[in-house]
Write an enzyme that holds these catalytic residues in place. Sequence first.
Site, PDB file in Angstrom:
ATOM      1  N   GLU A 179       1.979  -0.229  -5.018  1.00  0.00           N
ATOM      2  CA  GLU A 179       0.776   0.981  -5.127  1.00  0.00           C
ATOM      3  C   GLU A 179       1.765   2.293  -5.336  1.00  0.00           C
ATOM      4  O   GLU A 179       2.030   2.686  -4.341  1.00  0.00           O
ATOM      5  CB  GLU A 179      -0.310   0.853  -4.462  1.00  0.00           C
ATOM      6  CG  GLU A 179      -1.257   2.012  -4.545  1.00  0.00           C
ATOM      7  CD  GLU A 179      -2.016   2.648  -3.355  1.00  0.00           C
ATOM      8  OE1 GLU A 179      -3.330   3.317  -3.865  1.00  0.00           O
ATOM      9  OE2 GLU A 179      -1.740   2.684  -2.302  1.00  0.00           O
ATOM     10  N   ASP A 220       0.812  -1.274  -0.042  1.00  0.00           N
ATOM     11  CA  ASP A 220      -0.025  -0.069  -0.096  1.00  0.00           C
ATOM     12  C   ASP A 220       0.961   1.281  -0.099  1.00  0.00           C
ATOM     13  O   ASP A 220       1.813   1.432   0.634  1.00  0.00           O
ATOM     14  CB  ASP A 220      -0.847   0.193   1.160  1.00  0.00           C
ATOM     15  CG  ASP A 220      -1.814   1.147   1.306  1.00  0.00           C
ATOM     16  OD1 ASP A 220      -2.805   1.117   0.658  1.00  0.00           O
ATOM     17  OD2 ASP A 220      -1.480   2.018   2.106  1.00  0.00           O
TER      18      ASP A 220
HETATM   19  C1  GLC Z   1      -4.195   3.317  -0.319  1.00  0.00           C
HETATM   20  C2  GLC Z   1      -5.377   2.647  -0.346  1.00  0.00           C
HETATM   21  C3  GLC Z   1      -6.698   3.559   0.254  1.00  0.00           C
HETATM   22  C4  GLC Z   1      -6.069   3.962   1.461  1.00  0.00           C
HETATM   23  C5  GLC Z   1      -4.774   4.592   1.449  1.00  0.00           C
HETATM   24  C6  GLC Z   1      -3.905   4.853   2.984  1.00  0.00           C
HETATM   25  O1  GLC Z   1      -3.954   4.370  -1.405  1.00  0.00           O
HETATM   26  O2  GLC Z   1      -5.780   1.881  -1.486  1.00  0.00           O
HETATM   27  O3  GLC Z   1      -7.717   2.885   0.255  1.00  0.00           O
HETATM   28  O4  GLC Z   1      -6.823   4.966   2.001  1.00  0.00           O
HETATM   29  O5  GLC Z   1      -3.829   3.699   0.860  1.00  0.00           O
HETATM   30  O6  GLC Z   1      -3.943   3.658   3.316  1.00  0.00           O
END
Ligand code: GLC
Length: 469
Positions: free
Chosen positions: A241, A179
């Site tokens: 991500e 994440d």
């Molecule tokens: C990522 C997740 C999102 C979350 C953020 C903070 O972008 O996909 O849903 O709010 O991280 O952890």
Amino acid sequence: MRDGVVYQIYPRSFQDSDGDGVGDLAGIRSRLDHLVWLGVDALWMSPIYPSPMADFGYDVAGYMDVDPVFGDLAQFDALTEAAHERGLRVLMDVVPCHTSIEHPWFREHPDWYIWADRPNNWISAFGGSAWAPRDGRYYLHSFYPEQPDLDWRNPEVIEAMQDALRFWLDRGADGYRVDAIDRLLKDPQLRDDPPASQPFGLPLREDEAKLALTNSRNAPDTGAALAKIREACGDAFLVGEVYLPSARWQPYSDYFDAVFAFELLHSPWDAHLLRAAIEATTRQPRPAWVMSNHDFGRLSARFGERNARAAAMLLLTLPGPAFLYQGDEIGQGEGPPGATRFDRAGRDRHRHPMQWEGSPRGGFTTGEPWLPLTDPAERNVAGQRDDPTSMLSLVRELIALRRELGEQFEPLDAGEGIVAFRRGGHTVAINTTSEPLRVALEGELCIQTAAGALQDGRLAPHAGAIGVD
Ligand code: GLC
């Protein structure tokens, strides 16, 4: 996983097994055969850890357990075993950059977090200052104030997170979606972000876009921390991500198997712009394709309902792993925009429960669903499963075809309004416009987004077709 399809499960909204209106692990297990029937290779679950749910699980209060709303560790083991028996891999979602403010670490080890005497100009992902006061100082929160940022330059943090990473792999998980990883390391001197001198390359909030965002994220020594993540994970699959344009994927692409391609997700449905996004991304190693998720919305909402099938065709024919968000296989709709009943950032609408059948509760729960279903009577799995003309049947055919596509990828210049490329012996062509357009599709037609989409060398508006030599 090189060209695998990963199915994203948002656990709260996939399948409830105990009537409390919230999805859970036993529910996921009971629906695994849907994934097998679809033909996907793996599932990725958004976080299931204990959490006060300020950010629905992305605020983790314990990395090595399951929140009771989802089940327990025994349920996790049963799910993993059932998935593996069916040949499905299981990816967890790890949240390394921040914990919940209610994680015991925040009380017991305040030095594991990032503190300042005075806030600098860094902005939180959800707006406003990224700093919140506490005991005469300020802690950093790149996301909600309930999500304090960990200090990845503290070796104790690294050790604790490595333990957490090993924990789930030892229990049978096959990898992680990592994440918000571009936020892992920030400037150690906490210097202000300078004013922006050029566009960031991906959509930002208006206040963020004014800043160069060079100090608040993506610090030059990020690679050292990524190496520690890789060290704990061995050869498990890791997809990052990384909210950066693909040209800036290093060092993430050095340590991870795949990196989410946000340029495509954010591209308008315009052939010229889609081609540019795809070509920029495929120049980099290790793209993972994603066109919808729990943060940015569904295929039909992002690209328009009439383009949902063509968008699925594009997603599932690009080279590299593809991530399919639950419900998009049936073209499920979204909730009302602006709703903030649960998520203050307005993302509830992307997270409504899965529609298994046409009843008002859609087969999702026997109780009161935590969010209502959006359009179960119009779109549901049972209604589409045996209909060869349905979006579900199309998605299943595309997943099956994927295995034959081979490694080669060559963009084609097929004229205004058309996105086209070659994959081995296959040619994919998509009409992004509202007019029928002439396409030279080589070979024999093997899949089209709707019957008659390709006729007399013309591709219908909003349609796609695949030919085989
Ligand atoms: C990522 C997740 C999102 C979350 C953020 C903070 O972008 O996909 O849903 O709010 O991280 O952890």
